[in-house]
Design a protein around this motif. Structure first.
Motif, short mmCIF file in Angstrom:
data_model
loop_
_atom_site.label_atom_id
_atom_site.label_comp_id
_atom_site.label_asym_id
_atom_site.label_seq_id
_atom_site.Cartn_x
_atom_site.Cartn_y
_atom_site.Cartn_z
N TYR A 49 0.83 -1.22 0.00
CA TYR A 49 0.00 0.00 0.00
C TYR A 49 0.86 1.26 0.00
O TYR A 49 0.52 2.27 -0.65
N LEU A 50 1.99 1.23 0.70
CA LEU A 50 2.87 2.40 0.70
C LEU A 50 3.48 2.62 -0.68
O LEU A 50 3.60 3.76 -1.14
N SER A 51 3.84 1.52 -1.37
CA SER A 51 4.41 1.66 -2.71
C SER A 51 3.38 2.18 -3.71
O SER A 51 3.73 2.81 -4.69
N GLN A 52 2.06 1.91 -3.44
CA GLN A 52 1.00 2.40 -4.30
C GLN A 52 0.53 3.80 -3.94
O GLN A 52 -0.33 4.36 -4.58
N GLY A 53 1.11 4.40 -2.86
CA GLY A 53 0.74 5.75 -2.46
C GLY A 53 -0.48 5.83 -1.57
O GLY A 53 -1.01 6.91 -1.34
N ASN A 54 -0.94 4.68 -1.03
CA ASN A 54 -2.09 4.66 -0.12
C ASN A 54 -1.55 4.65 1.31
O ASN A 54 -1.44 3.59 1.94
N GLU A 55 -1.19 5.85 1.82
CA GLU A 55 -0.55 5.93 3.14
C GLU A 55 -1.49 5.52 4.27
O GLU A 55 -1.04 4.94 5.27
N ASN A 56 -2.78 5.81 4.17
CA ASN A 56 -3.70 5.48 5.26
C ASN A 56 -3.78 3.96 5.45
O ASN A 56 -3.75 3.46 6.59
N LYS A 57 -3.91 3.21 4.35
CA LYS A 57 -3.92 1.76 4.45
C LYS A 57 -2.59 1.23 4.99
O LYS A 57 -2.54 0.30 5.79
N ASN A 84 5.73 2.46 9.33
CA ASN A 84 4.66 3.33 9.83
C ASN A 84 5.09 4.80 9.78
O ASN A 84 4.31 5.67 9.39
N GLY A 85 6.37 5.07 10.14
CA GLY A 85 6.86 6.45 10.08
C GLY A 85 6.88 6.97 8.65
O GLY A 85 6.54 8.13 8.40
N LYS A 86 7.28 6.12 7.68
CA LYS A 86 7.29 6.56 6.28
C LYS A 86 5.88 6.87 5.78
O LYS A 86 5.68 7.81 5.00
N ALA A 87 4.90 6.08 6.23
CA ALA A 87 3.52 6.35 5.82
C ALA A 87 3.04 7.68 6.39
O ALA A 87 2.42 8.48 5.68
N ASN A 91 1.98 11.28 4.48
CA ASN A 91 0.79 12.09 4.77
C ASN A 91 1.14 13.48 5.29
O ASN A 91 0.26 14.23 5.70
N ARG A 92 2.47 13.78 5.36
CA ARG A 92 2.96 15.07 5.87
C ARG A 92 2.63 15.29 7.33
O ARG A 92 2.55 16.42 7.81
N TYR A 94 4.46 15.08 10.08
CA TYR A 94 5.87 14.90 10.42
C TYR A 94 6.07 14.63 11.90
O TYR A 94 7.00 13.89 12.28
N ARG A 95 5.23 15.19 12.76
CA ARG A 95 5.41 14.94 14.19
C ARG A 95 5.12 13.48 14.53
O ARG A 95 5.85 12.85 15.31
N GLN A 96 4.05 12.93 13.97
CA GLN A 96 3.75 11.52 14.21
C GLN A 96 4.83 10.64 13.60
O GLN A 96 5.20 9.61 14.18
N ALA A 97 5.32 11.03 12.41
CA ALA A 97 6.40 10.26 11.78
C ALA A 97 7.65 10.26 12.64
O ALA A 97 8.30 9.23 12.82
N ALA A 98 7.99 11.44 13.23
CA ALA A 98 9.16 11.51 14.10
C ALA A 98 8.98 10.62 15.33
O ALA A 98 9.93 9.95 15.77
N ALA A 99 7.77 10.57 15.88
CA ALA A 99 7.53 9.72 17.05
C ALA A 99 7.72 8.23 16.70
O ALA A 99 8.32 7.47 17.47
N LYS A 100 7.22 7.81 15.53
CA LYS A 100 7.38 6.42 15.13
C LYS A 100 8.85 6.07 14.87
O LYS A 100 9.33 5.00 15.25
N TYR A 101 9.56 7.00 14.21
CA TYR A 101 10.99 6.75 13.98
C TYR A 101 11.74 6.66 15.30
O TYR A 101 12.67 5.85 15.45
N ARG A 102 11.36 7.49 16.27
CA ARG A 102 12.02 7.44 17.58
C ARG A 102 11.75 6.11 18.27
O ARG A 102 12.65 5.51 18.88
N ASN A 103 10.50 5.59 18.18
CA ASN A 103 10.19 4.28 18.77
C ASN A 103 11.02 3.18 18.10
O ASN A 103 11.58 2.30 18.77
N GLY A 104 11.08 3.22 16.76
CA GLY A 104 11.88 2.23 16.07
C GLY A 104 13.36 2.31 16.43
O GLY A 104 14.04 1.29 16.58
N LEU A 105 13.88 3.55 16.61
CA LEU A 105 15.28 3.72 17.01
C LEU A 105 15.54 3.13 18.38
O LEU A 105 16.54 2.44 18.59
#
Length: 565
Positions: A49-57, A84-87, A91-92, A94-105
């Protein structure tokens, strides 16, 4: 024009394959019962779904993969957080993406997954820049470098950075010299402040003298008023005496008048002398004030000259320090650029002979561990009548024709990132896919095999028209477990071993020219994606009776031929 139409057809084919793959994976997920199978299918759906551009899925399925991976699969847990962070980044958010990247780190550090930790650092730095927090991004970059140095082999880079560190040491020495000069200037400023305090003290004394002078002037004014009163009294007396003199005789009046005039003259001279004394004292006080003012102005002028000289010296010193720092920064930037270019060059050379993850492991630890992959698809391609062709063609022509075919095969494989070229053995070409711990569908490598045969068919038609000899090939594929690793100490060679390799070779040997022969295990994985023909159970060397299938064409091409596209 034909090239563009072919490219458009390939894009449409890939899109249809992706759509069918998503449908199949969702159906498999609905029927799955084991936690590990649900985890793998959820992660694959999130990737698709991410490769198809469907970030919500992609967010929904990656969240499900995170919940399933906790306590079960460390690597997939970190990878799911990254996905999850890339998705969210797509969706722009960025704060939620940063939180997911931090959890993964955090999980990658806790589990010792260095590669995933570095990838998490890079994604987190990029997202922090999007949040316009460059200071935090710089701190994260320094933190990632520290982590990489603590967990990697950086001896070569350290030796290349010795000159840069020496330059930094020289800069520190210049800083110490500037600090000593600054201390000396501060001492001079302190002495100048002492002089200023002395001037302030002199001003205080001068003000006291001015106060005394004012008091004295008040006293003189009072004395002058008294003199004026005395003068008025004298004039009154003179008037009275004149009246009496008028009554006296002329001689007596004259004598008395002369005596009175003398007395008045003496009194006037005395008063004039006192006034002159007061005037002289006033002039002396004014001269003292002028001298003090002149002395104070002289101190102010010298202080201004000294301050101006000091300021000029500081400006020169700061400018020299700035130029030296700028020069050092340019040299350091040039060295860092050279190091980065050499590192990129070495990475490109390493990736030409090894897979990306193996090359990264060699760079990180200096060696690569052998790994077992449970579901890898191996493909063998071998030319027919190669010996006869070598008798017809000269060695140069033979090598040129083989190189042309192998280059075309390499170009076809470059379109499929999940396929790794293993090696070439004479006129045989070997590649494989599925080098991952999760369950995959080998549709790309089967499609690549069909494209190999299509390319050879095109070359065959051209050679026939020109009356030249041509190559024909047999291709066999089999899916199963293999062991992969790097052998050798100087010239690295990446290879795979196992019964799966032998079975794939038997598939190629039992194949007819121009066909793609696959085993039962491969057929079970790609039967919904390709039109296959069952050949029955055939005898294979050292394998007994084996079920075999010919791959005729892609399911999408078949549907297009029926008008269902």
């Amino acid at each position: 024009m034909l090239r563009y139409l072919l490219l458009a057809g390939i894009c449409l084919l890939f899109w249809q394959l992706s759509a069918q793959s998503v449908t199949d994976l969702e159906r498999q997920l609905a029927n799955a019962t084991a936690t590990s199978e649900k985890l793998n299918l959820s992660y694959q759906l999130a990737e698709l779904y991410l490769s198809q551009g469907n970030e919500n899925k992609a967010i929904d399925y990656s969240d499900r993969a995170i919940e399933l991976a906790k306590g079960n699969n460390k690597v997939l847990l970190v990878s799911a957080y990254l996905l999850n962070g890339k998705a969210h980044y797509g969706n722009r958010d960025y704060r939620q993406a940063a939180a997911k990247y931090r959890n993964g780190l955090d999980y990658a550090k806790a589990y010792g997954e260095i590669e995933l930790a570095i990838e998490s650092y890079l994604e987190l730095i990029q997202t922090t820049k999007r949040l316009r927090d460059n200071g935090k991004a710089a701190r994260l970059a320094e933190e990632s470098l520290t982590y990489l140095k603590e967990n990697s082999n950086y001896k070569k880079l350290k030796t290349r950075e010795v000159s840069s560190r020496n330059q930094l040491a020289r800069i520190d020495q210049e800083k110490e010299a500037l600090a000593r000069q600054k201390a000396k200037l501060e001492q001079e400023i302190g002495s100048l402040r002492n002089r200023t305090d002395q001037l302030a003290k002199n001003n205080t004394e001068l003000s006291a003298k001015n106060t005394d002078l004012s008091k004295r002037q008040v006293q003189l004014a009072e004395q002058k008023a008294q003199v004026e009163e005395q003068k008025a009294e004298i004039e009154e007396r003179v008037d009275e005496q004149q009246k009496s003199i008028e009554q006296m005789s002329a001689r007596q009046a004259k004598t008395q008048l002369i005596a009175q005039q003398r007395k008045y003259l003496l009194d006037s001279l005395e008063q004039q002398r006192e006034l002159d004394i007061v005037r002289l004292e006033n002039q002396e006080v004014k001269l003292e004030n002028a001298e003090l003012q002149l002395s104070r102005n002289r101190y102010v002028v010298w202080a201004f000259i000294f301050g101006l000289s000091l300021l000029s010296l500081l400006v020169i010193l700061f400018f020299a320090r700035y130029r030296a720092k700028q020069t050092a920064n340019k040299l350091l930037e040039q060295k860092n650029r050279t190091i980065a270019e050499e590192r990129e060059r070495s990475d490109e050379l390493l990736l030409n002979i090894l897979p990306k993850d193996i090359a990264q492991e060699l760079k990180t630890t200096g060696k690569a561990k052998a790994r077992r992959y449970p579901e890898t698809t191996v493909m063998f391609c071998d030319f027919r009548n190669f010996t006869k062709m070598s008798e017809v063609l000269t060695p140069e022509q033979l090598v040129r024709e083989i190189d042309k075919c192998f280059r075309a095969f390499d170009m076809i494989l470059s379109q499929y990132p999940d396929i790794e070229k293993i090696k070439t053995i004479g006129d045989a070409y070997m590649c494989a896919s599925g080098f991952t711990d999760r369950k995959t569908i080998p549709k790309n490598i089967v499609q690549a095999a069909l494209e190999f045969q299509d390319y050879l068919d095109e070359v065959k038609e051209e050679k026939r028209r020109s009356g030249l000899p041509y190559f024909e090939a047999r291709i066999g594929l089999h899916t199963g477990p293999v062991v992969a690793g790097v052998v050798g100490s100087k010239k690295f060679a990446y290879d795979i071993w196992g019964d799966t390799v032998n079975t794939a070779a038997r598939m190629e040997q039992k194949c007819e020219v121009g066909q793609v022969n696959i085993s039962q295990s491969t057929y079970q994985l790609v039967r919904y994606h390709f039109d296959c023909q069952y050949r029955g159970r055939l005898e294979a060397k050292n394998k007994g009776m084996v079920d075999m299938y010919y791959v005729l064409r892609s399911a999408n091409v078949m549907a297009q031929a029926r008008g269902e596209w």
